[in-house]
Design an enzyme around this catalytic site. Structure first.
Site, short mmCIF file in Angstrom:
data_model
loop_
_atom_site.label_atom_id
_atom_site.label_comp_id
_atom_site.label_asym_id
_atom_site.label_seq_id
_atom_site.Cartn_x
_atom_site.Cartn_y
_atom_site.Cartn_z
N GLU A 203 46.64 30.73 47.84
CA GLU A 203 47.64 31.60 47.22
C GLU A 203 48.77 30.64 47.13
O GLU A 203 49.22 29.82 47.97
CB GLU A 203 47.94 32.74 48.38
CG GLU A 203 49.05 33.38 48.07
CD GLU A 203 49.27 34.17 46.87
OE1 GLU A 203 48.41 34.73 46.18
OE2 GLU A 203 50.34 33.99 46.07
N HIS B 157 37.27 45.89 44.71
CA HIS B 157 36.90 45.39 46.09
C HIS B 157 35.42 46.43 46.17
O HIS B 157 34.38 45.72 46.96
CB HIS B 157 37.85 46.01 46.90
CG HIS B 157 39.16 45.35 46.85
ND1 HIS B 157 40.25 45.62 47.03
CD2 HIS B 157 39.10 43.86 46.72
CE1 HIS B 157 40.95 44.68 47.01
NE2 HIS B 157 40.63 43.66 46.41
N ASP C 207 40.66 36.38 40.86
CA ASP C 207 41.32 37.44 40.57
C ASP C 207 43.02 36.74 40.24
O ASP C 207 43.66 37.49 41.18
CB ASP C 207 41.40 38.30 41.83
CG ASP C 207 41.98 39.50 41.71
OD1 ASP C 207 42.33 39.95 40.61
OD2 ASP C 207 42.51 40.17 42.78
N1 SAM Z 1 42.80 38.95 45.22
C1 SAM Z 1 43.81 39.62 45.77
C2 SAM Z 1 43.22 41.09 46.33
O1 SAM Z 1 42.26 41.58 45.63
O2 SAM Z 1 43.59 41.59 47.16
C3 SAM Z 1 44.73 39.92 44.93
C4 SAM Z 1 45.40 38.78 44.26
S1 SAM Z 1 46.59 39.11 43.22
C5 SAM Z 1 45.87 39.80 41.71
C6 SAM Z 1 46.82 37.45 42.12
C7 SAM Z 1 47.83 36.51 43.33
O3 SAM Z 1 47.56 35.24 42.88
C8 SAM Z 1 48.94 36.78 43.44
O4 SAM Z 1 49.45 36.91 44.73
C9 SAM Z 1 49.73 35.41 42.97
O5 SAM Z 1 51.12 35.00 43.68
C10 SAM Z 1 48.41 34.46 42.99
N2 SAM Z 1 48.63 33.22 42.18
C11 SAM Z 1 49.09 33.14 40.82
N3 SAM Z 1 48.81 31.97 40.30
C12 SAM Z 1 48.24 31.12 41.27
C13 SAM Z 1 47.23 30.13 41.34
N4 SAM Z 1 47.33 29.45 40.23
N5 SAM Z 1 46.42 29.74 42.37
C14 SAM Z 1 46.59 30.64 43.57
N6 SAM Z 1 47.20 31.71 43.54
C15 SAM Z 1 48.04 32.04 42.42
#
Ligand code: SAM
Length: 305
Positions: free
Chosen positions: A129, A19, A183
């Protein structure tokens, strides 16, 4: 597939790194008047309670954002002198979500990005998401912002969904500008390959976008290869890149039987702002001085192209 919940990890050392770089990059891009499309391919739930059940269990913020505030912005005392500007900007943004002074709420990347969006709907934010619960929570959190068409939330695969948004639509001045955060949770091994395939494709479709890719540093060949692969892709496309890593080292209270948890991660930025390297060279040593735990700790900022 969906065992990963970011709430366990919100505000940990990886979030501090990710971040801080996200904010520094977007602030720079927003110095230009023209509107920009921001995309978060893996958005999470958007907002996390640092005093909630999930975060209590893992408590990872204690070794991340909570530790940073205690050292550099202790409650009731003047902030530490000479804090690097990127860390100040990061802490200012987190503090704005916690007006009482106590750290109770942690903004995930969608709220970090929303915070930086400019008025008059000049900028757009697209959020993906896939998790059924987190996408509902995200949609509800975003609805409260009443941002209208400026923010779109999709319960879709982010790797696929971005194809509809890149290249982005032209801004009022005719320029096409976009910045993307990728991410994934990397809980499935195929995420590594999907990241590089997706970036390879997008660099062809929209070579001038700013791409920020977070990755874990863990003893797994795919994880080791990802930053190398991204470097190769950037060099092949003749695009500049920056790779920043932070390793907080092993927890000294852990015994040999304890699972170490994630101790290191990196952010790979393609087409970074030209100022980002110097900004991080000032911020990362301070981040490490606060978050480092001893054996195995370190930070690097590398760039090329
Ligand atoms: N970017 C967020 C942050 O910095 O606050 C954190 C994201 S977290 C590391 C990864 C997220 O990706 C999870 O909530 C998971 O449910 C979601 N996820 C997993 N595979 C995905 C996909 N193919 N497309 C979209 N979201 C996905």
């Amino acid at each position: 597939m969906f065992s990963y919940r970011h709430a366990f990890h919100a505000g940990n050392h990886a979030d501090v790194l990710k971040h801080t770089i996200l904010i520094a990059t977007l602030r720079h891009l927003m110095q230009k008047e023209a509107g920009i499309t921001l995309i978060d391919t893996h958005a999470g739930a958007g907002l996390y309670r640092l005093d909630g059940d999930y975060t209590e269990t893992g408590g990872e913020a204690k070794d991340g954002v909570v530790k940073l505030f205690a050292a550099l912005r202790p409650a009731g005392k003047p902030p530490a002198a000479a804090v690097a500007p990127a860390l100040t900007e990061y802490m200012d943004l987190i503090a704005s979500f916690n007006p009482s002074g106590a750290l109770r709420v942690y903004p995930g990347s969608p709220f970090v990005m929303h915070h930086l969006l400019r008025a008059e709907s000049r900028d757009r934010l697209k959020l993906f998401e896939l998790h059924p619960t987190d996408s509902k929570v995200l949609a509800a959190n975003i609805a409260q912002l009443e941002a209208g068409r400026q923010i779109a939330v999709a319960r879709e695969d982010g790797f696929e969904g971005i194809k509809a948004y890149l290249p982005p639509p032209p801004s009022a001045s005719g320029s096409k500008r976009a910045a993307l955060l990728m991410d994934p949770s990397y809980e499935v091994k195929t995420d590594y390959g999907r990241v590089s395939a997706c970036i390879q494709e997008q660099l062809k479709r929209f070579p001038t976008g700013t791409y920020m890719i977070w990755y874990p540093i863990i003893p797994r060949p795919e994880a080791h290869d990802l930053p190398r692969r991204l470097k190769t892709l950037s060099n092949q496309s003749k695009r500049p890149w920056l790779n920043a890593t932070l390793a907080i080292g092993q927890d000294p209270t852990h015994g040999p039987e304890d699972r170490p948890g994630l101790t290191a991660s990196g952010m790979f930025v393609i087409n970074p702002p030209h100022t980002l390297k110097a900004v991080l060279q000032a911020a990362l040593p301070q981040m490490l001085a606060v978050l480092g735990r001893g054996r195995g700790q370190g930070q690097t900022v590398d760039s090329g192209g």
